[in-house]
Design an enzyme around this catalytic site. Structure first.
Site, short mmCIF file in Angstrom:
data_model
loop_
_atom_site.label_atom_id
_atom_site.label_comp_id
_atom_site.label_asym_id
_atom_site.label_seq_id
_atom_site.Cartn_x
_atom_site.Cartn_y
_atom_site.Cartn_z
N SER A 191 0.82 -1.21 0.00
CA SER A 191 0.00 0.00 0.00
C SER A 191 0.85 1.26 0.00
O SER A 191 0.51 2.25 -0.66
CB SER A 191 -0.93 0.00 1.22
OG SER A 191 -1.78 -1.13 1.21
N HIS A 243 0.27 4.47 4.20
CA HIS A 243 -0.31 5.19 3.06
C HIS A 243 0.23 6.62 3.01
O HIS A 243 0.65 7.10 1.95
CB HIS A 243 -1.83 5.23 3.18
CG HIS A 243 -2.47 3.89 3.12
ND1 HIS A 243 -3.81 3.69 3.37
CD2 HIS A 243 -1.97 2.65 2.84
CE1 HIS A 243 -4.10 2.41 3.25
NE2 HIS A 243 -3.00 1.76 2.93
#
Length: 383
Positions: A191, A243
């Site tokens: 991610s 993220h």
């Protein structure tokens, strides 16, 4: 003033008086000079690359997940499994891993990010290896589909070297921020690298602003996509710090690696021979400034973060509200995702497991209980 476009024929008069007629004398007609034709060369678009690295990343992540499931061997190490027909590739129970994947112990064995192992065990390589592991089938599918959608377009435009560097460095940046804020959990997944790709797409749009036709529409669309993905990160069991770290790293790297020459400079390269025009610089001033500032920030940021991590700094001590960036508690879910710890007593084939988090105790009949099976029962007991 109107001129006759027809060529003039030279005339010479005869000197003989006997004949009053005038005869044209044949003379050699000089060659007519025609202007050199102007040859215009077609202005070529930027080179298009054949994407192969992004599909290779997808294959590598998939292979690593298969290897992880092989090592996990659920039938041997757990009391019950999901999809038993897959044999040793079957998944851990839903209560332990709802993503259809391996156990936390297996992920840790394969290279998952865990701060204690990095700081105390000198295993800094986990900051890289965790980006190639996934918690389950759902986790893998979501990340790989996103990578194919956004990564192939970027590799086609800028080539495999730039995209590969952005992917790997952004993954490292995401792991670094995750380790600074999430000190008790393990972390896996691509991610951070994916958000790095999103971040560099935004900075590429900013630094190459002049070559886009629909500037505002492209900018707003990309901002909405980024905002939605970051908003999903506030749910529990999602590492939003990875993220954010990956996005910030990719955003800065986009100014460094994805800079394009301005159109005026490209046009003059394909101008006709002898075409006189004022020479235009290859890059605009704001592009050069963004390039220099971003390069300094990404080097200083990653170096400082790594030093802080290796010194055992917990970033939450310096930011009391930052934990809300990763999870916002509500009446429907809790943000407590600390690993399960249990105490167990065994009498023959009878095993008593007590979760240290909620105090729940359950008795199991388990002949020949191994430590891995007891840990599996502990995970289910505390979930």
């Amino acid at each position: 003033m109107v001129t006759d476009p027809s060529p003039q024929i030279p005339m010479r008069a005869s000197s003989k008086r006997s004949n009053n007629s005038i005869h044209p004398v044949d003379v050699e007609t000089p060659p007519v000079r025609t202007p050199t034709p102007i040859i215009y060369r077609e202005i070529k678009h930027f080179k298009k690359w054949i994407p192969w690295l992004v599909p290779a990343f997808v294959v590598a992540n998939t292979v690593m997940f298969i290897i992880t499931m092989y090592v996990n061997n659920c039938p041997k190490n757990s009391v019950s499994c999901v999809a038993d027909f897959l044999g040793r590739f079957s998944f851990q129970p839903f209560k332990e891993n709802p993503l259809l994947g391996p156990s936390s112990a297996t992920l840790l064995k394969m290279g998952a990010l865990h701060v204690k192992e990095v700081v105390d065990g000198d295993q800094g390589w986990r900051l890289i290896t965790c980006n190639w592991l996934h918690g389950g089938v759902f986790h893998l599918l979501a990340n790989m589909l996103s990578l194919l959608v956004i990564g192939i377009r970027l590799e086609r435009e800028f080539g495999f070297i730039r995209v590969g560097l952005i992917y790997i460095i952004s993954g490292f940046g995401g792991s670094l921020m995750s380790a600074l804020f999430l000190q008790s959990n393990i972390s896996v997944g691509a991610s951070g690298a994916l958000f790095g790709i999103l971040g560099c797409m935004l900075s590429e749009l900013i630094t190459n602003w002049t070559i886009y036709a629909n500037k505002v529409a492209s900018f707003v669309t990309l901002l909405v996509i980024i905002a939605v993905n970051l908003a999903v990160g506030i749910l529990p069991h999602v590492d939003n710090f990875a993220h954010i770290g990956g996005f910030l790293t990719g955003f800065l790297l986009g100014f460094v690696f994805l800079i394009r020459p301005q159109f005026g400079w490209v046009s003059q390269r394909y101008a006709p021979p002898g075409h006189s025009s004022s020479a235009r610089p290859k890059f605009k001033k704001y592009q050069c400034i963004l390039w220099a500032v971003s390069l300094i920030l990404v080097i200083v940021g990653l170096s400082l973060g790594l030093v802080m991590l290796l010194r055992g700094v917990n970033a939450n001590d310096h930011c009391s509200w930052c934990h809300y960036l990763s999870c916002v508690p509500t009446s429907r879910w809790s943000c407590n995702t600390e690993p399960a710890y249990c105490s167990s007593t065994q009498l023959g084939s009878q095993v008593n497991v007590t979760c240290s988090t909620n105090g729940r105790t359950t008795t199991y009949f388990l002949p020949g209980a191994s430590s891995s099976k007891i840990q599996s029962l502990c995970s289910q007991q505390c979930s």
